[in-house]
Design a protein around this motif. Structure first.
Motif, PDB file in Angstrom:
ATOM      1  N   TYR A  52       0.822  -1.198   0.000  1.00  0.00           N
ATOM      2  CA  TYR A  52       0.000   0.000   0.000  1.00  0.00           C
ATOM      3  C   TYR A  52       0.858   1.251   0.000  1.00  0.00           C
ATOM      4  O   TYR A  52       1.969   1.264   0.538  1.00  0.00           O
ATOM      5  CB  TYR A  52      -0.903   0.035   1.236  1.00  0.00           C
TER       6      TYR A  52
ATOM      7  N   HIS B 110      -5.773  14.672   5.220  1.00  0.00           N
ATOM      8  CA  HIS B 110      -6.492  13.391   5.190  1.00  0.00           C
ATOM      9  C   HIS B 110      -5.589  12.352   4.534  1.00  0.00           C
ATOM     10  O   HIS B 110      -4.957  12.636   3.524  1.00  0.00           O
ATOM     11  CB  HIS B 110      -7.796  13.526   4.398  1.00  0.00           C
ATOM     12  N   GLU B 111      -5.520  11.168   5.126  1.00  0.00           N
ATOM     13  CA  GLU B 111      -4.624  10.131   4.633  1.00  0.00           C
ATOM     14  C   GLU B 111      -5.377   9.094   3.805  1.00  0.00           C
ATOM     15  O   GLU B 111      -6.316   8.465   4.294  1.00  0.00           O
ATOM     16  CB  GLU B 111      -3.952   9.424   5.815  1.00  0.00           C
ATOM     17  N   PHE B 112      -4.967   8.928   2.566  1.00  0.00           N
ATOM     18  CA  PHE B 112      -5.595   7.936   1.692  1.00  0.00           C
ATOM     19  C   PHE B 112      -4.629   6.788   1.473  1.00  0.00           C
ATOM     20  O   PHE B 112      -3.503   6.993   1.035  1.00  0.00           O
ATOM     21  CB  PHE B 112      -5.955   8.566   0.342  1.00  0.00           C
ATOM     22  N   TYR B 113      -5.064   5.591   1.788  1.00  0.00           N
ATOM     23  CA  TYR B 113      -4.252   4.402   1.563  1.00  0.00           C
ATOM     24  C   TYR B 113      -4.820   3.656   0.368  1.00  0.00           C
ATOM     25  O   TYR B 113      -6.021   3.387   0.294  1.00  0.00           O
ATOM     26  CB  TYR B 113      -4.320   3.469   2.779  1.00  0.00           C
TER      27      TYR B 113
ATOM     28  N   GLU C 257      -3.654   0.587  -2.941  1.00  0.00           N
ATOM     29  CA  GLU C 257      -2.642  -0.366  -3.391  1.00  0.00           C
ATOM     30  C   GLU C 257      -1.662   0.320  -4.337  1.00  0.00           C
ATOM     31  O   GLU C 257      -2.043   1.136  -5.169  1.00  0.00           O
ATOM     32  CB  GLU C 257      -3.305  -1.533  -4.123  1.00  0.00           C
TER      33      GLU C 257
ATOM     34  N   ILE D 199      -2.349   0.385  -8.047  1.00  0.00           N
ATOM     35  CA  ILE D 199      -3.355   1.343  -8.516  1.00  0.00           C
ATOM     36  C   ILE D 199      -2.696   2.724  -8.655  1.00  0.00           C
ATOM     37  O   ILE D 199      -2.908   3.437  -9.637  1.00  0.00           O
ATOM     38  CB  ILE D 199      -4.552   1.424  -7.546  1.00  0.00           C
TER      39      ILE D 199
ATOM     40  N   GLU E 130      -9.619  12.231  -3.232  1.00  0.00           N
ATOM     41  CA  GLU E 130     -10.419  11.000  -3.169  1.00  0.00           C
ATOM     42  C   GLU E 130     -10.987  10.661  -4.543  1.00  0.00           C
ATOM     43  O   GLU E 130     -10.971   9.505  -4.965  1.00  0.00           O
ATOM     44  CB  GLU E 130     -11.554  11.126  -2.153  1.00  0.00           C
TER      45      GLU E 130
ATOM     46  N   ILE F  73      -8.346   9.195  -6.764  1.00  0.00           N
ATOM     47  CA  ILE F  73      -8.058   7.804  -6.418  1.00  0.00           C
ATOM     48  C   ILE F  73      -9.171   6.884  -6.913  1.00  0.00           C
ATOM     49  O   ILE F  73      -8.919   5.790  -7.413  1.00  0.00           O
ATOM     50  CB  ILE F  73      -7.826   7.658  -4.901  1.00  0.00           C
TER      51      ILE F  73
ATOM     52  N   ASN G 285      -9.294  10.624  10.092  1.00  0.00           N
ATOM     53  CA  ASN G 285      -8.832  11.325   8.899  1.00  0.00           C
ATOM     54  C   ASN G 285      -8.148  10.376   7.916  1.00  0.00           C
ATOM     55  O   ASN G 285      -7.217  10.764   7.218  1.00  0.00           O
ATOM     56  CB  ASN G 285      -7.877  12.465   9.291  1.00  0.00           C
ATOM     57  N   GLN G 286      -8.614   9.120   7.914  1.00  0.00           N
ATOM     58  CA  GLN G 286      -8.017   8.134   7.018  1.00  0.00           C
ATOM     59  C   GLN G 286      -9.073   7.466   6.147  1.00  0.00           C
ATOM     60  O   GLN G 286     -10.189   7.236   6.581  1.00  0.00           O
ATOM     61  CB  GLN G 286      -7.317   7.040   7.837  1.00  0.00           C
ATOM     62  N   THR G 287      -8.692   7.180   4.918  1.00  0.00           N
ATOM     63  CA  THR G 287      -9.552   6.397   4.026  1.00  0.00           C
ATOM     64  C   THR G 287      -8.698   5.292   3.421  1.00  0.00           C
ATOM     65  O   THR G 287      -7.651   5.573   2.843  1.00  0.00           O
ATOM     66  CB  THR G 287     -10.131   7.263   2.894  1.00  0.00           C
TER      67      THR G 287
ATOM     68  N   GLU H  74     -14.001  11.872   9.534  1.00  0.00           N
ATOM     69  CA  GLU H  74     -13.903  13.239   9.039  1.00  0.00           C
ATOM     70  C   GLU H  74     -14.764  13.400   7.785  1.00  0.00           C
ATOM     71  O   GLU H  74     -14.725  12.568   6.880  1.00  0.00           O
ATOM     72  CB  GLU H  74     -12.439  13.517   8.693  1.00  0.00           C
TER      73      GLU H  74
END
Lengths: 116, 102
Positions: free
Chosen positions: A24, A33-36, A38, A41, A75, A78, B17-19, B96
């Motif tokens: 990841y 804001h943290e987006f995780y 793969e 992708i 978002e 992604i 605050n995580q996705t 969030e």
């Protein structure tokens, strides 16, 4: 290389054979804001691919900050990368990727920067 | 694990605050989703310290480890809420609001 406990380092265990665990990467928006997602992708975006495979700190840490991109836009980007990977090489008609007009301009700017 | 690429889709698991964008199939269990979330954060939170909820659900209504994605009608791009255990205590469910994306 500093060993900062707060950073989530993803181990460089990202060979693409089916037996290794999923790798990841973490993308952080302007608001933090943290987006995780793969790694495979993320690599569908040209700028992301360059950042993750180049000689950059981001590549080692699998972590990229986007101080210019808002959370709701990042978002959407992604989501688009997932859509792109899923439907690339499709031989049939693919469903439309919905974009609300209010975000279209901001999304265009981000997409342009990310080359995806 | 072999899988049919066309049968896979992703879900968005949100916590604070995580996705987390996690790939699943209809037969994927929520335990496997917890494993992926744990992997994404580098293992700092093991799967047993993670709870997953359908939207509008809270507290004791978390999804069971052996439940599957299709059992609970979770589809492509669906949002699920997540909490971690902080020490001995489960944190409050808090996500969030990053603005309407749909």
């Amino acid at each position: 290389m500093s060993d900062d406990n707060f950073d989530r380092k993803i181990s460089p265990n990202d060979s693409s054979d089916g037996d290794s665990p999923t790798s990841y990467v973490k993308l952080i928006s302007a608001e933090g804001h943290e987006f995780y997602l793969e790694r495979r992708i993320a690599l569908a975006g040209k700028t992301l691919k360059a950042m993750l495979e180049g000689q950059f700190r981001e590549a080692e840490e699998a972590l990229i900050h986007f101080p210019e991109i808002s959370s709701h836009i990042l978002e959407k980007v992604i989501q688009y990368l997932h859509y792109k990977v899923r439907h690339t090489h499709s031989t049939v008609r693919i469903p439309e990727f919905q974009i609300r007009p209010e975000i279209a301009l901001e999304l265009l700017v981000a997409a342009s920067y990310l080359d995806c | 694990m072999s899988y049919n690429k066309n049968a896979m889709f992703y879900i968005r698991c949100k916590r604070r605050n995580q996705t987390f964008f996690i790939h699943v199939e209809g037969s994927s269990t929520f335990h496997s989703v917890k494993n992926q979330i744990s992997l994404a954060v580098g293992g700092s939170t093991p799967p047993e310290d993670i709870k997953i909820y359908l939207p509008q659900k809270t507290a004791e209504e978390d999804l069971p480890d052996d439940g599957t994605v299709s059992d609970h009608e979770v589809g492509n791009d669906a949002v699920l809420n997540v909490v971690f255990k902080d020490g001995e205590v489960w944190e409050d469910l808090e996500v969030e609001d990053i603005g309407v994306v749909e």
